[in-house]
Design an enzyme around this catalytic site. Structure first.
Site, short mmCIF file in Angstrom:
data_model
loop_
_atom_site.label_atom_id
_atom_site.label_comp_id
_atom_site.label_asym_id
_atom_site.label_seq_id
_atom_site.Cartn_x
_atom_site.Cartn_y
_atom_site.Cartn_z
N GLY A 646 57.26 -27.81 30.67
CA GLY A 646 57.28 -26.78 31.70
C GLY A 646 56.04 -25.93 31.70
O GLY A 646 55.28 -25.87 30.73
N GLY A 651 51.91 -19.61 30.63
CA GLY A 651 51.31 -20.75 29.97
C GLY A 651 52.24 -21.95 30.02
O GLY A 651 52.89 -22.19 31.04
N LYS A 652 52.32 -22.68 28.92
CA LYS A 652 53.13 -23.89 28.90
C LYS A 652 54.22 -23.84 27.82
O LYS A 652 54.11 -23.08 26.86
CB LYS A 652 52.25 -25.12 28.66
CG LYS A 652 51.35 -25.46 29.83
CD LYS A 652 50.67 -26.81 29.62
CE LYS A 652 49.89 -27.21 30.87
NZ LYS A 652 49.27 -28.56 30.73
N ASP A 763 66.00 -8.20 33.68
CA ASP A 763 65.50 -9.31 34.51
C ASP A 763 66.54 -10.43 34.58
O ASP A 763 66.23 -11.60 34.36
CB ASP A 763 64.17 -9.83 33.96
CG ASP A 763 63.38 -10.61 35.01
OD1 ASP A 763 63.69 -10.47 36.21
OD2 ASP A 763 62.46 -11.35 34.63
#
Length: 967
Positions: A646, A651-652, A763
């Site tokens: 993902g 970032g990743k 959130d």
């Protein structure tokens, strides 16, 4: 009355966004293209900078500031296709054909490109299995993966591509059978709108299921040749009334009789059954009036006499019936069929006298070798084309005529076809890299090979076919404004796979070679079947060669020069606006600063000292392990692309395996990440102190060698958002959705009521609810979370943060954060779960839509049109009304009117009990059911800190004059 400073800031932000949008490519698209380019060698010459749309990158087509098409066939690309492709969320066309050194597996993230219509990867070197995630591309119309090195079976999920028109998997190394639909997955029988099944030249095996064909299908091409199918041909094939081309040839284990109802296929033009092991009577083709090419050679049909349909098939150009034990005299009428070109009847028991008294002017070859013909009438000798009679008693009786010696192809004296040249006796001399075009111009042609899978003719000496092919192709190129001077074809022949193969050259007009943009256009026209050959050529594919762009860089640099004033102007103007904005923000911040606004300042993670006792420096961790960079590099296999699961603004995320065997997800922040140091530290401190089955577990963290990384437990079934949008492959019915929201509610209630001190998540949204292997919900992403404090106060004053659409309007207006702010977000989530709609999209707000539509006098509160169709019949949605009541209580304007999360949990438990979704047994059943959909699914970015919602996250100082709810 003065203008509010915050309104000035808002207007400046809008101006900056408009200004940037007019000059720059979408940042996400730019990042994605740069990531893709980083995994390629030999990429186009002008792929540099950060504005692919504005700089008109070769092969890139944009709509506005979004990339919608990539066309890079024959560019000589080498490397792999990066998982960064998922960033191009508006992509509609992807064509990377004829790059034979583009290899490796296709990334599963390609399945997230929901707007993709054409996926064309012809003639590359891709390996591994075809990703099942391609089945999620609901808008896909054109899927061409032929001529690669794909292995494994055809994913059943591809049967879900309801809009698919062209389906080509030929010339790979695919194994297994043809998937059909069942209770848990779709199959090829669902593809009723698809017109082309091209699966030839693979290693597919097993029987051809009868369920795969039905009368609703619109197939015109069914190509299953050169495989390993066994069993018999199903009779349901006779239901495909639209079929025009049928190839079962070269399946040596295909046996049994040919179904008699195939004569219903009255539109069939090309019929190939050669080199199988079919038995029973020779098929009766009476009434199949469209037949032009028939080849049933080398089967095990029962001996038979010459069938009557021989002379009744007036459209026949080619009849191949070799080694079939057909007896009797050859009927005179066979030679006079008006379109007949080739008769191959070798190795039968045809006997008696051969008399060719009348014959078609088209007839070029009659092969009657190895039969039992004893006599040839003298009148028959008037036929002067190729007649082969060796191996008959007639030739063994001392007859020494040419027919007994003849062998080979028709008109053996004629050379293979070659486009006529218009050059004089002394043609011009070309450079070594150039070649003379048919119009006698020195230039560098684009070369490749055309393969026609089932032409309706067999006379390769007939130049009119190829002249027509050249003419129609040139006309197509010119109609699309491509600079083509001429087309050349040469050396047509029938290859070992029974395809008509020929070389193609396309010559440029007005210049000595094509530009990169020209090749992008020409390759796309041939790869996506924009060019349609004359109907008698049948289905085709093209394999282009890499084109050498000797002057491409020069041409591109001239093009780029034109953008320099725009780029400079945009940069200077943008910098000025941003500088003014920053100055104004600093000024207002100094005037407005108040001790009550206690938002923590971010400090650099390199200053943290884990061994320090100071709470102001080190994250407060309880049980979370501190990893070194080298440790995480090892567990993720050097952060390999294969472990990339993902990407988000931070970032990743990489899948990893600890030495203990535990699977983990490693979230690695990149420079410039949207997730700051404060959020990184907050998530470590909060997650290390909470432990609940409905809250994602933090395994550890790393801030070594300038890196920020968080290590979580691995949650395999992605996010609730992905399930609701159909991107994860996990199907959630009503009962499963109730169990998911109940789990999420319990996780949030734990944070509010049992954590010490209490935690406000801030959130809550569907992309922050993860689903484990048993579809248990886990609340994730605590980067924005806040502690209520040791004094137990029920609210805190803080800068407004969260995601638009889920954000509590009361918190937004007052900057007073309470646990009821999470309740509001949860209420929005409840509405999202039953509608499967984004909370805020194109000015529509799901809260407002539901409130306005609710009519408690009606069944299901009158919400039928808003409910997610995937939920099924309304009669199965037991408990929906109290569920909606709860959701609307959660989104009340005033926080005081909203329930607590503990109360919400109790209400959802009651609703789940009514719906039969409660209890451990039900949960166990749901988990078991889900495994068939998601046992091996690779999530996109389930740990993403917002993932797909990152663009809509709000982090500001509060704008009192604005409301979250759209007007």
């Amino acid at each position: 009355m003065g203008v509010s400073p915050w309104n000035i800031i808002f207007l400046l932000i809008v101006l900056v966004q408009v200004f940037v949008a007019s000059a720059d490519t979408n940042a996400q698209d730019t990042s994605g293209l740069n990531g893709i380019a980083g995994s390629w060698g030999n990429k186009p010459s002008n792929w540099a900078g950060n504005d692919p749309c504005g700089d008109k990158w070769i092969g890139i087509i944009c709509t506005g500031n979004r990339v919608t098409s990539i066309r890079l066939s024959s560019f000589g690309l080498f490397g792999t296709l990066s998982g960064d492709i998922q960033s191009l969320t508006e992509l509609q066309y992807l064509d990377l054909s004829y790059n034979k050194n583009l290899n490796g597996p296709l990334p599963s993230t390609i399945g997230t490109l929901s707007k993709l219509q054409n996926l064309i990867l012809v003639g590359c070197g891709f390996t591994g299995e075809i990703p099942k995630e391609i089945g999620q591309l609901s808008n896909l119309i054109f899927l061409s993966l032929n001529s690669n090195k794909f292995t494994g079976s055809i994913p059943p999920s591809l049967g879900g591509l309801s809009k698919l028109y062209w389906f080509d998997l030929a010339d790979n190394q695919l194994t297994g059978g043809l998937p059909i639909s069942n209770a848990t997955s779709p199959g090829l029988d669902n593809l009723t709108s698809t017109k082309h099944f091209h699966f030839g030249i693979n290693q597919l095996s097993g029987s051809i299921p009868s369920q795969i064909f039905n009368s609703n299908m619109k197939l015109i091409h069914l190509l299953l040749d050169n495989n390993k199918f066994s069993g018999s041909i199903p009779s349901t094939l006779g239901l495909l009334k639209t079929l025009e081309v049928l190839r079962f040839d070269n399946n040596p284990q295909l046996t049994g009789p040919v179904p008699t109802n195939l004569k219903n296929l009255t539109s069939l033009a090309e019929f190939h059954l050669a080199n199988c092991n079919l038995t029973g009577p020779l098929p009766d083709l009476t009434g199949m009036t469209s037949l032009s090419f028939v080849d049933m050679s080398n089967n095990s049909f029962s001996p038979s006499d010459v069938p009557t349909w021989f002379t009744a098939s007036l459209s026949l150009t080619s009849l191949y019936l070799e080694n079939l034990r057909i007896g009797g005299e050859v009927p005179q009428g066979l030679f006079s069929l008006p379109s007949i070109q080739t008769l191959r009847l070798r190795g039968n028991h045809l006997n008696g006298t051969l008399s060719i008294l009348d014959f078609s002017s088209q007839l070029q070859l009659v092969d009657l070798r190895d039969n039992d013909i004893t006599t040839v009438t003298s009148a028959g000798m008037t036929y002067k084309k190729t007649l082969m009679l060796s191996g008959n008693p007639y030739c063994n009786q001392g007859n020494d005529d040419a027919h007994c010696k003849a062998s080979g192809q028709s008109n053996p004296a004629l050379p293979p076809y070659k486009t006529t040249s218009n050059c004089p006796a002394l043609p011009p001399q070309c450079l070594s890299t150039q070649q003379l075009s048919p119009n006698c111009i020195c230039s560098v042609p684009y070369r490749g090979t055309l393969f026609f899978r089932s032409p309706g003719f067999s006379d390769l000496g007939n130049s009119s076919y190829f002249i027509q092919l050249e003419g129609t192709m040139k006309t197509k190129f010119l109609s699309l404004s491509l600079p083509v001077d001429s087309i050349a074809i040469h050396d047509p022949f029938v290859d070992a796979n029974n395809n008509l193969e020929m070389s193609l050259e396309v010559y440029p007009s007005g210049k000595d070679q094509f530009s990169e943009q020209d090749i992008s256009g020409i390759g796309f026209i041939l790869s996506n079947q924009t060019y349609k050959p004359p109907s008698n050529f049948g289905p085709y594919y093209f394999l282009g060669q890499t084109y050498s762009f000797a002057n491409g860089a020069l041409q591109t640099s001239k093009s780029n020069t034109n953008h320099i004033p725009l780029i400079v102007g945009a940069s200077v103007g943008g910098a000025a606006v941003i500088a003014a904005l920053l100055a104004l923000i600093i000024c207002i911040a100094r005037r407005k600063r108040s001790p009550k606004q206690t938002e923590d300042r971010s400090q650099s993670y390199v200053s943290w000292d884990i061994k320090s006792t100071s709470t102001s420096t080190a994250p407060q961790v309880r049980g979370a392990r501190m990893f070194s960079f080298d440790e995480l590099k090892k567990v993720t296999n050097n952060f390999s692309e294969a472990n990339d699961i993902g990407t988000g603004g931070y970032g990743k995320v990489y899948r990893g395996t600890l030495p203990t065997g535990q699977l983990v997800a490693v979230k690695r922040s990149q420079q410039g990440s949207l997730q700051g140091n404060l959020e990184f530290r907050t998530e470590i401190e909060l997650l290390s102190r909470v432990h609940h089955k409905n809250v994602v577990s933090l395994v550890g963290f790393c801030f070594d060698q300038g890196e920020q990384m968080l290590v979580y437990e691995y949650v395999p079934n992605g996010t609730l958002k992905e399930s609701l949008t159909g991107k994860s492959g996990v199907r959630l019915d009503w009962k499963r959705r109730l169990r998911v929201v109940l789990g999420a509610a319990k996780g949030i209630a734990y944070l509010h009521e049992l954590a010490d001190p209490p935690i406000i998540h801030r959130d809550i949204k569907s992309s922050n609810v993860l689903l484990d292997e048993r579809l248990n919900a886990k609340v994730s992403d605590f980067g924005l979370s806040k502690l209520l404090g040791e004094d137990g106060r029920g609210q805190i004053t803080t800068q407004v943060k969260g995601t638009m659409g889920y954000l509590d309007p009361e918190y937004y207006m007052t900057q007073q954060l309470t646990d009821r702010s999470d309740v509001y977000s949860f209420g929005v989530l409840l509405l999202e779960v039953i509608t499967a709609r984004k909370p805020l999209e194109r000015g529509r707000y799901v809260v407002r839509e539901v409130k306005e539509a609710v009519d408690r006098r009606k069944d299901m509160y009158g919400l039928h049109e808003l409910l997610d169709p995937a939920l099924g019949a309304s009669s199965a949605l037991a408990g929906l009304e109290p569920y909606v009541d709860l959701a609307l209580r959660c989104v009340e304007e005033s926080g005081a009117d909203r329930p607590s999360m503990g109360e919400a949990v109790a209400e959802i438990e009651r609703i789940a009990k009514v719906a039969g979704a409660g209890g451990a047994a039900a949960a166990e059943s749901a988990a078991s059911d889900s495994m068939s959909y998601a046992a091996s699914r690779t999530p996109r970015h389930p740990y993403g800190g917002g993932g797909g919602d990152s663009a809509s996250e709000y982090s500001g100082g509060g704008l009192p004059s604005m409301r979250v709810e759209p007007k």
